[in-house]
Design a protein around this motif. Sequence first.
Motif, PDB file in Angstrom:
ATOM      1  N   SER A 180       0.586  -1.160   0.658  1.00 58.01           N
ATOM      2  CA  SER A 180       0.134   0.263   0.433  1.00 58.01           C
ATOM      3  C   SER A 180       1.208   0.929   0.074  1.00 58.01           C
ATOM      4  CB  SER A 180      -0.863  -0.030   1.442  1.00 58.01           C
ATOM      5  OG  SER A 180       0.131  -0.170   2.609  1.00 58.01           O
ATOM      6  N   GLY A 181       2.057   1.265   0.064  1.00 54.37           N
ATOM      7  CA  GLY A 181       3.185   2.270   0.812  1.00 54.37           C
ATOM      8  C   GLY A 181       3.589   2.578  -0.851  1.00 54.37           C
ATOM      9  N   THR A 182       3.714   1.692  -1.767  1.00 55.67           N
ATOM     10  CA  THR A 182       3.820   2.473  -3.064  1.00 55.67           C
ATOM     11  C   THR A 182       2.835   2.941  -4.045  1.00 55.67           C
ATOM     12  OG1 THR A 182       3.157   0.056  -4.226  1.00 55.67           O
ATOM     13  CG2 THR A 182       5.212   0.342  -2.866  1.00 55.67           C
ATOM     14  N   GLY A 183       1.938   2.879  -4.012  1.00 54.09           N
ATOM     15  CA  GLY A 183       0.782   3.565  -4.744  1.00 54.09           C
ATOM     16  C   GLY A 183       0.510   3.010  -6.004  1.00 54.09           C
ATOM     17  N   ALA A 184       0.856   1.431  -6.508  1.00 56.97           N
ATOM     18  CA  ALA A 184       1.520   1.063  -7.564  1.00 56.97           C
ATOM     19  C   ALA A 184      -0.136   0.230  -7.855  1.00 56.97           C
ATOM     20  CB  ALA A 184       2.101   0.236  -7.334  1.00 56.97           C
ATOM     21  N   PRO A 185      -0.196   0.384  -9.213  1.00 55.76           N
ATOM     22  CA  PRO A 185      -1.264  -0.215 -10.630  1.00 55.76           C
ATOM     23  C   PRO A 185      -1.247  -1.554 -10.020  1.00 55.76           C
ATOM     24  CG  PRO A 185       0.118   1.301 -11.936  1.00 55.76           C
ATOM     25  CD  PRO A 185       0.917   0.907 -10.290  1.00 55.76           C
ATOM     26  N   VAL A 186      -2.962  -1.962  -9.277  1.00 54.98           N
ATOM     27  CA  VAL A 186      -3.121  -3.366  -9.212  1.00 54.98           C
ATOM     28  C   VAL A 186      -2.939  -4.121 -10.091  1.00 54.98           C
ATOM     29  CG1 VAL A 186      -2.202  -2.914  -6.396  1.00 54.98           C
ATOM     30  CG2 VAL A 186      -4.634  -3.052  -7.097  1.00 54.98           C
ATOM     31  N   MET A 187      -3.201  -6.160 -10.069  1.00 56.02           N
ATOM     32  CA  MET A 187      -4.263  -6.408 -10.783  1.00 56.02           C
ATOM     33  C   MET A 187      -4.690  -7.538 -10.220  1.00 56.02           C
ATOM     34  SD  MET A 187      -2.950  -8.897 -14.330  1.00 56.02           S
ATOM     35  CE  MET A 187      -4.553  -9.943 -15.163  1.00 56.02           C
ATOM     36  N   VAL A 188      -5.415  -8.564  -9.891  1.00 55.62           N
ATOM     37  CA  VAL A 188      -5.920  -9.249  -8.979  1.00 55.62           C
ATOM     38  C   VAL A 188      -6.190 -10.323 -10.436  1.00 55.62           C
ATOM     39  CG1 VAL A 188      -7.044 -10.313  -7.657  1.00 55.62           C
ATOM     40  CG2 VAL A 188      -5.757  -9.135  -6.729  1.00 55.62           C
ATOM     41  N   THR A 189      -5.419 -11.934 -10.077  1.00 57.91           N
ATOM     42  CA  THR A 189      -6.076 -12.514 -11.258  1.00 57.91           C
ATOM     43  C   THR A 189      -6.428 -13.637  -9.934  1.00 57.91           C
ATOM     44  OG1 THR A 189      -5.575 -13.377 -13.479  1.00 57.91           O
ATOM     45  CG2 THR A 189      -4.000 -13.152 -12.809  1.00 57.91           C
ATOM     46  N   THR A 190      -5.518 -15.152 -11.229  1.00 63.88           N
ATOM     47  CA  THR A 190      -6.060 -16.207 -11.084  1.00 63.88           C
ATOM     48  C   THR A 190      -4.876 -16.524 -11.059  1.00 63.88           C
ATOM     49  OG1 THR A 190      -6.148 -17.086 -12.985  1.00 63.88           O
ATOM     50  CG2 THR A 190      -7.395 -17.193 -12.396  1.00 63.88           C
ATOM     51  N   PRO A 191      -4.131 -17.786 -10.073  1.00 61.88           N
ATOM     52  CA  PRO A 191      -2.313 -17.717 -10.085  1.00 61.88           C
ATOM     53  C   PRO A 191      -1.635 -18.239 -11.216  1.00 61.88           C
ATOM     54  CG  PRO A 191      -3.659 -18.477  -8.175  1.00 61.88           C
ATOM     55  CD  PRO A 191      -4.784 -17.986  -9.232  1.00 61.88           C
ATOM     56  N   THR A 192      -2.509 -19.316 -11.954  1.00 66.39           N
ATOM     57  CA  THR A 192      -1.790 -19.512 -13.337  1.00 66.39           C
ATOM     58  C   THR A 192      -1.550 -18.667 -14.257  1.00 66.39           C
ATOM     59  OG1 THR A 192      -3.001 -21.451 -12.914  1.00 66.39           O
ATOM     60  CG2 THR A 192      -2.410 -20.657 -15.858  1.00 66.39           C
ATOM     61  N   SER A 193      -2.451 -17.536 -14.273  1.00 63.38           N
ATOM     62  CA  SER A 193      -2.187 -15.857 -15.301  1.00 63.38           C
ATOM     63  C   SER A 193      -1.429 -15.489 -14.939  1.00 63.38           C
ATOM     64  CB  SER A 193      -3.633 -15.533 -14.915  1.00 63.38           C
ATOM     65  OG  SER A 193      -4.604 -15.987 -15.892  1.00 63.38           O
ATOM     66  N   ALA A 194      -1.079 -15.137 -13.037  1.00 64.25           N
ATOM     67  CA  ALA A 194      -0.174 -13.828 -12.720  1.00 64.25           C
ATOM     68  C   ALA A 194       1.499 -14.970 -12.821  1.00 64.25           C
ATOM     69  CB  ALA A 194      -0.092 -14.306 -10.828  1.00 64.25           C
ATOM     70  N   GLU A 195       1.057 -16.098 -13.290  1.00 63.12           N
ATOM     71  CA  GLU A 195       2.667 -17.225 -13.661  1.00 63.12           C
ATOM     72  C   GLU A 195       2.793 -16.763 -15.567  1.00 63.12           C
ATOM     73  OE1 GLU A 195       1.782 -20.449  -9.839  1.00 63.12           O
ATOM     74  OE2 GLU A 195       1.186 -20.641 -12.137  1.00 63.12           O
ATOM     75  N   LEU A 196       2.090 -17.025 -15.928  1.00 64.04           N
ATOM     76  CA  LEU A 196       2.064 -16.360 -17.356  1.00 64.04           C
ATOM     77  C   LEU A 196       2.593 -14.993 -17.344  1.00 64.04           C
ATOM     78  CD1 LEU A 196       2.801 -18.293 -19.617  1.00 64.04           C
ATOM     79  CD2 LEU A 196       0.053 -17.884 -20.370  1.00 64.04           C
ATOM     80  N   VAL A 197       2.140 -13.939 -16.802  1.00 59.72           N
ATOM     81  CA  VAL A 197       2.269 -12.271 -16.514  1.00 59.72           C
ATOM     82  C   VAL A 197       3.783 -12.368 -16.342  1.00 59.72           C
ATOM     83  CG1 VAL A 197       2.144 -10.442 -16.454  1.00 59.72           C
ATOM     84  CG2 VAL A 197       0.374 -11.362 -16.204  1.00 59.72           C
ATOM     85  N   LYS A 198       4.399 -13.255 -15.845  1.00 65.02           N
ATOM     86  CA  LYS A 198       5.688 -13.406 -15.866  1.00 65.02           C
ATOM     87  C   LYS A 198       6.398 -13.455 -16.747  1.00 65.02           C
ATOM     88  CE  LYS A 198       9.941 -12.224 -14.133  1.00 65.02           C
ATOM     89  NZ  LYS A 198      10.952 -12.511 -13.341  1.00 65.02           N
ATOM     90  N   TYR A 199       6.437 -14.492 -17.160  1.00 69.35           N
ATOM     91  CA  TYR A 199       7.602 -15.282 -18.443  1.00 69.35           C
ATOM     92  C   TYR A 199       6.889 -15.065 -20.011  1.00 69.35           C
ATOM     93  CZ  TYR A 199       8.594 -19.794 -16.212  1.00 69.35           C
ATOM     94  OH  TYR A 199      10.024 -19.868 -15.554  1.00 69.35           O
ATOM     95  N   ALA A 200       5.333 -14.282 -19.696  1.00 64.88           N
ATOM     96  CA  ALA A 200       5.539 -13.169 -21.402  1.00 64.88           C
ATOM     97  C   ALA A 200       5.901 -12.328 -21.448  1.00 64.88           C
ATOM     98  CB  ALA A 200       3.796 -13.488 -21.417  1.00 64.88           C
ATOM     99  N   SER A 201       6.333 -11.452 -20.417  1.00 66.74           N
ATOM    100  CA  SER A 201       7.109 -10.502 -20.388  1.00 66.74           C
ATOM    101  C   SER A 201       7.516 -10.285 -21.049  1.00 66.74           C
ATOM    102  CB  SER A 201       7.083  -9.710 -18.974  1.00 66.74           C
ATOM    103  OG  SER A 201       4.897  -9.035 -18.381  1.00 66.74           O
ATOM    104  N   ASN A 202       8.798 -11.208 -19.773  1.00 71.80           N
ATOM    105  CA  ASN A 202      10.410 -10.948 -19.924  1.00 71.80           C
ATOM    106  C   ASN A 202      10.748 -12.037 -21.913  1.00 71.80           C
ATOM    107  OD1 ASN A 202      10.924 -10.716 -18.282  1.00 71.80           O
ATOM    108  ND2 ASN A 202      11.707 -12.145 -17.109  1.00 71.80           N
ATOM    109  N   CYS A 203       9.595 -13.094 -21.964  1.00 70.48           N
ATOM    110  CA  CYS A 203       9.635 -13.965 -24.065  1.00 70.48           C
ATOM    111  C   CYS A 203       9.731 -12.601 -24.476  1.00 70.48           C
ATOM    112  CB  CYS A 203       8.639 -14.906 -23.178  1.00 70.48           C
ATOM    113  SG  CYS A 203       9.527 -16.216 -22.204  1.00 70.48           S
ATOM    114  N   PHE A 204       8.542 -11.845 -24.287  1.00 72.64           N
ATOM    115  CA  PHE A 204       7.875 -10.378 -25.412  1.00 72.64           C
ATOM    116  C   PHE A 204       9.461  -9.500 -25.477  1.00 72.64           C
ATOM    117  CE2 PHE A 204       7.060  -6.330 -26.597  1.00 72.64           C
ATOM    118  CZ  PHE A 204       5.568  -7.114 -27.248  1.00 72.64           C
TER     119      PHE A 204
END
Length: 429
Positions: A180-204
């Motif tokens: 909460s102290g960072t003021g960052a945009p947040v995204m809540v999703t399923t665990p599988t989608s969250a895991e894939l966000v990381k891989y998809a970002s780096n691979c892109f």
Amino acid sequence: MRRIGVIGAGYVGLTTAACFAHLGHRVVCADVDRRRVARLCRAEVDLHEPGLARLVAEGLREGRLRFVVGNREALSDVDFVFVCVPTPTGEDGSADLSAVRAVLREARELMAPDAVLVIKSTVPAGTTDRAAAEMEGHQVVSNPEFLREGHAVQDFLQPQRVVVGASVESAALRVLDLYSGTGAPVMVTTPTSAELVKYASNCFLAMKLSYVNALAELCEQIGADIGDVTEGMSLDDRIGASFLTPGPGWGGSCFPKDTKALLSTAESVDVDFSLLRATIDTNEHQPQRVVEKVRELLGPVEGRRIGLLGLAFKAGTNDLRDSPALAVAELLAEQGARLAGYDPCVDHGPVPVVSSVEEAATGASALLVLTEWPEFAELDWPDLASRMARPVIVDTRNLLPRDKVTEAGFTLLSLGTPASTTRPTTAGL
């Protein structure tokens, strides 16, 4: 204020621990390396990460941060456990989850029933769900990290986004509250989608770098200039300017293992991800392409002294993991070159390391710019030319001021740039 245990004191774990302590939480950070823990207890940080040593010292001084050997204290009597252990590439290209599994075995026995286990390590899609099944009722959440080496503290405290994957909304909200102290945009999703966000970002991003490296090779063959081409591309806001600079290849702790892991995941479910395979293949070709450029200028390199400017995989870090600079060095060494490497943040490595650019240049038949340290663009070119057996530079980062370098008598070869380029004037447009 929450009680947080962090398992692992590497880049991700140490940054996570120090930054959460800075945000006001009480943190105990555990690692199996006794020497590393002893040094951290004295606020001695070996990582070249701006601001990190200051935050570690602050946390220790104010009593909000402790370092321990072994995981027991970081797993028991805490509200959250952040798993930040390595997931290196296994023999088959998939992520090696043995360290994660070892933590889960301990956590199942030691964690309080209402504590949340947060997997911050980069893990294949489905890992968090499988961990939750093994944890017998404990809440398990995915919270991938998006930390750039050299900018890790900034990226944690001022993140572009915080992604949380959870099967139970209340667990996701508890984790988000820590940020909460960072003021960052947040995204809540399923665990599988969250895991894939990381891989998809780096691979892109890796794909974008491989694309521009292939484009640079094409520019050389047809007489175009990669700098002009990418400048024109970057004016399109759908593309942008980031990750459009050619180089000797991408490396580091994330891109190589994450591209292989995502490809392995795709293959395991019979998805033809040929685009990602081509991304990896293109990258593996880059060090050989650099060596070919050296041979183009010098002929056989056997017995010749070659100075390497930059050893880390990118500027702003002392990380040598999967560094393309070292891949180039290995190929040159195999062909009999005598190497002298200089990097402002590396004092030892698998090649002979010298203490200055001038020492690397003395008696050399060529200099190779392999890491994009800004200081390499502001050298005393006439002095360096006078020290060398042959004033030749291969600039794999397109960093150097061409006019100043060539005026000093150097032969300069860059990536994606023809030997001579006449740029049209824009006067009167």
